[in-house]
Every structure is written in C-alpha cells, then in structure tokens.
Design a protein around this motif. Structure first.
Motif, short mmCIF file in Angstrom:
data_model
loop_
_atom_site.label_atom_id
_atom_site.label_comp_id
_atom_site.label_asym_id
_atom_site.label_seq_id
_atom_site.Cartn_x
_atom_site.Cartn_y
_atom_site.Cartn_z
N UNK A 217 53.31 20.03 71.39
CA UNK A 217 52.39 19.17 72.14
C UNK A 217 53.07 18.59 73.37
N UNK A 218 54.29 18.08 73.19
CA UNK A 218 55.00 17.46 74.32
C UNK A 218 55.35 18.48 75.39
N UNK A 219 55.71 19.68 74.96
CA UNK A 219 56.11 20.72 75.92
C UNK A 219 54.92 21.50 76.47
N UNK A 220 53.72 21.19 76.01
CA UNK A 220 52.49 21.86 76.44
C UNK A 220 52.53 23.36 76.19
N UNK A 221 53.11 23.70 75.04
CA UNK A 221 53.14 25.10 74.61
C UNK A 221 51.90 25.34 73.76
N UNK A 222 50.83 25.75 74.41
CA UNK A 222 49.54 25.86 73.73
C UNK A 222 49.53 26.96 72.68
N UNK A 223 50.16 28.08 72.98
CA UNK A 223 50.19 29.20 72.03
C UNK A 223 50.92 28.78 70.76
N UNK A 224 52.06 28.12 70.91
CA UNK A 224 52.84 27.66 69.76
C UNK A 224 52.08 26.61 68.96
N UNK A 225 51.41 25.70 69.66
CA UNK A 225 50.67 24.63 68.98
C UNK A 225 49.61 25.21 68.04
N UNK A 226 48.82 26.17 68.54
CA UNK A 226 47.71 26.68 67.73
C UNK A 226 48.19 27.67 66.67
N UNK A 227 49.31 28.31 66.89
CA UNK A 227 49.86 29.16 65.83
C UNK A 227 50.40 28.31 64.69
N UNK A 228 50.98 27.14 65.00
CA UNK A 228 51.46 26.22 63.97
C UNK A 228 50.31 25.51 63.27
N UNK A 229 49.23 25.26 64.01
CA UNK A 229 48.08 24.58 63.43
C UNK A 229 47.48 25.37 62.27
N UNK A 230 47.57 26.69 62.34
CA UNK A 230 47.04 27.53 61.27
C UNK A 230 47.80 27.36 59.96
N UNK A 231 49.03 26.86 60.03
CA UNK A 231 49.87 26.68 58.84
C UNK A 231 49.69 25.31 58.20
N UNK A 232 48.93 24.44 58.84
CA UNK A 232 48.79 23.06 58.37
C UNK A 232 47.92 22.96 57.13
N UNK A 233 48.20 21.94 56.32
CA UNK A 233 47.33 21.61 55.20
C UNK A 233 46.04 20.97 55.73
N UNK A 234 45.09 20.80 54.83
CA UNK A 234 43.79 20.27 55.22
C UNK A 234 43.91 18.89 55.88
N UNK A 235 44.72 18.01 55.30
CA UNK A 235 44.87 16.66 55.85
C UNK A 235 45.44 16.67 57.25
N UNK A 236 46.44 17.52 57.49
CA UNK A 236 47.03 17.61 58.82
C UNK A 236 46.02 18.13 59.83
N UNK A 237 45.23 19.12 59.42
CA UNK A 237 44.20 19.67 60.32
C UNK A 237 43.16 18.61 60.68
N UNK A 238 42.84 17.73 59.73
CA UNK A 238 41.87 16.67 60.01
C UNK A 238 42.43 15.66 61.00
N UNK A 239 43.72 15.35 60.90
CA UNK A 239 44.34 14.42 61.84
C UNK A 239 44.31 15.00 63.25
N UNK A 240 44.52 16.30 63.36
CA UNK A 240 44.58 16.96 64.67
C UNK A 240 43.24 17.49 65.14
N UNK A 241 42.17 17.19 64.41
CA UNK A 241 40.86 17.78 64.71
C UNK A 241 40.34 17.37 66.08
N UNK A 242 40.68 16.19 66.55
CA UNK A 242 40.24 15.77 67.89
C UNK A 242 41.26 16.12 68.96
N UNK A 243 42.54 16.05 68.61
CA UNK A 243 43.59 16.37 69.58
C UNK A 243 43.52 17.83 70.02
N UNK A 244 43.15 18.72 69.13
CA UNK A 244 43.15 20.15 69.48
C UNK A 244 42.18 20.44 70.62
N UNK A 245 41.07 19.69 70.71
CA UNK A 245 40.13 19.92 71.81
C UNK A 245 40.70 19.42 73.13
#
Length: 328
Positions: A217-245
């Motif tokens: 997120x800090x480095x603005x590496x969008x490809x890395x961010x969304x590839x890591x997001x797929x590995x998150x548990x449900x709770x982590x995905x909910x925390x990032x549900x607004x940030x991802x947009x």
C-alpha cells in the motif's frame, strides 16, 4: 520576642511564621484562626479518591448475578448483585453465540457483549476466556462493519495477548490491527507494529502477510497488493473492503496518465487491480468517468476521472453507526 518556628513546628502558615510579632496576643489570634480553618477541612485520607465496591475493599468484585442476558450499564460503580461471576459469564457467552447464529440481531448482541465485557473488566478477569469473548465480539463487528466497536475490541485484545501470549488466534488479530491501521493511513502505528514483530520470538504468517500488504500500500504496488489480498482471511478482507476501491482508483489514474494517448486493455486492468469479471470492471470504469470502447480504455478521451462514492452497507437497521473507513 517569641520564636514561632520553635514553639509551633507544625504550623504551615509561612507568612505568620516569618513575621516578627511583638505581641503574643496577636500571635495567638492568628494561630486560633488557622486551627479553626484547618479543623473544618476533611481528613487527609478523604482527599484521595478511593475505589469502593459493595463487597468491601479487599479485592475485585465477585459477582452473584445468574442472568444469561443482562443490559449494559453505563456506570463506573458496580454492585455484586449486578455482576455475573466467571462461570455464569461462560454460560452467557455460549448463549450469545447461539443467539447470533440464529437471529443476527446486532443491536441486541452489541449490548449483550458490552455487558459481558463489562462484567469481565470489573472482576479483573483477563484469562483465555476473556480473550475468546473479545475475539468473538470483534469478528461480529467486522461482519456487520462496525469498525468503531471493532477498534475497541482489538485495543483490549492487545493488552490481553500480552497477559496470555499462548493465545492461538494472536497472529490473526495482530494482523487485523496492522491492516486496520493501514486502512486508516496510520503509518506510524504500522511501523511500530513492524518493529514489535521484528523482536517477536515466534514468527506468525498472518502478521507477515499484513505487513507485506501494508508495504504494498505504501509503495503503491497495486499488483502486489491485490495478489496478497487473495490470501487474506475473511476478517482481513472485510477490513480492506473499502480501501481496495481507493487503491483501484489510484491505480486507474496512474495507468491512464502513464499510457496516454495509447489505448489500455481492460483485460490487463482486471488482472492488475484484482477484479472478478469484465462486466463489473466496465461498470466501475463507467462510474469513474473512463471512456471504454472495444475492450480498451481510450485514455486520450478520458479527460477527468472521479472517485465513485461507495454504496453504504445495509446495516443501519442493525444499529451500526460508525462503519466507514473511507477517506473520500
């Protein structure tokens, strides 16, 4: 002449003690007034604020209430008859878990968990059971989007994990804490957690994943961010549900600026920004103001991009008021 300091060593009237009084009657009058004023004050012990409960001052309250459901009391004092003991709290906890699964009534469950947490606090119960209560409440808060109450739970969990370092879910909620700070843009908190993790004896995969997401997120590496997001548990995905947009919009703006006046394939955008389908991607691009034709973004005709407003979650009827992590 009478020496006031030697005759009245306990006198705290410096002004009187330092004066040279030639008249003994004048001195006696000053002392009489001083003693009369001092006698009207409360004793020294009463100046200190004391924590008193109904069962004495020998230790924490031990509750006697046996109710499985009890309203949350907004008060700093507690009577033993208003507090449930540990064994009753355990029964109440199991009852609340069943009620949530059956009814999904968040307004009711919110009050009941607040009441249960209050009973634990006033009795100084800080063991593994207290950890389970806060973890369960935090997960429910994430499920409905009540991030304000989730933040209270995860702050308390940080204290409880320090007292119970062998808790099995510590890595999961430590990761949540890092992601929550990332979603709020609290870089100092993220860096502080990174330092704390570097000194940890046991390496936890959930924490490492959260730190990698924060760095992406800090480095603005969008490809890395969304590839890591797929590995998150449900709770982590909910925390990032607004940030991802927010990150998707930043990525789109950078891509349009970097590739203009060339056309950019929508298929590549789906892969880079982690979309699930072409249809949802095209709808989002339209809301952003991007011009798309034949499966391409026409960058030279996309004059002004705008961040679309997120649709609020349908949880107002459940009593959720503080559920927005978006900074737009």
């Amino acid at each position: 002449m009478l020496d006031v300091r030697s005759s009245y060593p306990n006198c705290s009237l410096k002004r009187v003690a330092n004066r040279s009084l030639t008249n003994d009657s004048e001195l006696q009058e000053h002392l009489r007034k001083f003693r009369a004023a001092a006698a009207s004050l409360p004793s020294k012990g009463l100046w200190k604020r004391r924590k008193v409960d109904s069962v004495g001052d020998t230790g924490p309250i031990v509750g006697t209430n046996t109710s499985l459901e009890k309203p949350f009391l907004r008060t700093t004092g507690a009577l033993a008859s208003m507090v449930r003991p540990r064994h009753t709290c355990i029964k109440a906890f199991e009852h609340l878990k069943r009620k949530w699964e059956a009814d999904k009534d968040y307004k009711f469950i919110w009050e009941q968990y607040k009441s249960l947490r209050q009973d634990l606090r006033v009795q100084s119960i800080e063991d593994h059971f207290a950890v389970k209560v806060y973890e369960e409440h935090a997960k429910i808060c994430l499920e409905v989007g009540d991030f304000s109450e989730f933040n209270q739970c995860q702050n308390r969990l940080k204290e409880l994990y320090a007292l119970n370092p062998s808790s099995p879910n510590m890595g999961e909620f430590w990761g949540y804490r890092i992601l929550f700070a990332t979603a709020l843009g609290e870089i100092k908190i993220v860096l502080a957690e990174q330092v704390a993790y570097s000194h940890a004896k046991v390496k936890l995969p959930e924490v490492q994943l959260a730190l990698n997401i924060a760095y992406a997120r800090r480095s603005k590496n969008y490809v890395k961010f969304f590839s890591l997001l797929k590995k998150c548990q449900k709770g982590a995905a909910l925390i990032l549900s607004q940030l991802k947009w927010e990150i998707r919009f930043e990525g789109l703006r950078s891509i349009v600026k970097a590739t203009c006046p060339m056309k950019f394939p929508v298929a590549d955008l789906i892969r880079i920004l982690g979309f699930s389908s072409e249809l949802s991607t095209l709808r989002w691009l339209e809301r952003c103001g991007a011009v798309c034709k034949g499966g391409f973004i026409i960058t030279k005709e996309t004059n002004e991009l705008r961040m679309p407003r997120l649709k609020p979650r349908e949880n107002s009827r459940q009593g959720v008021k503080h559920c927005d992590l978006s900074r737009h």
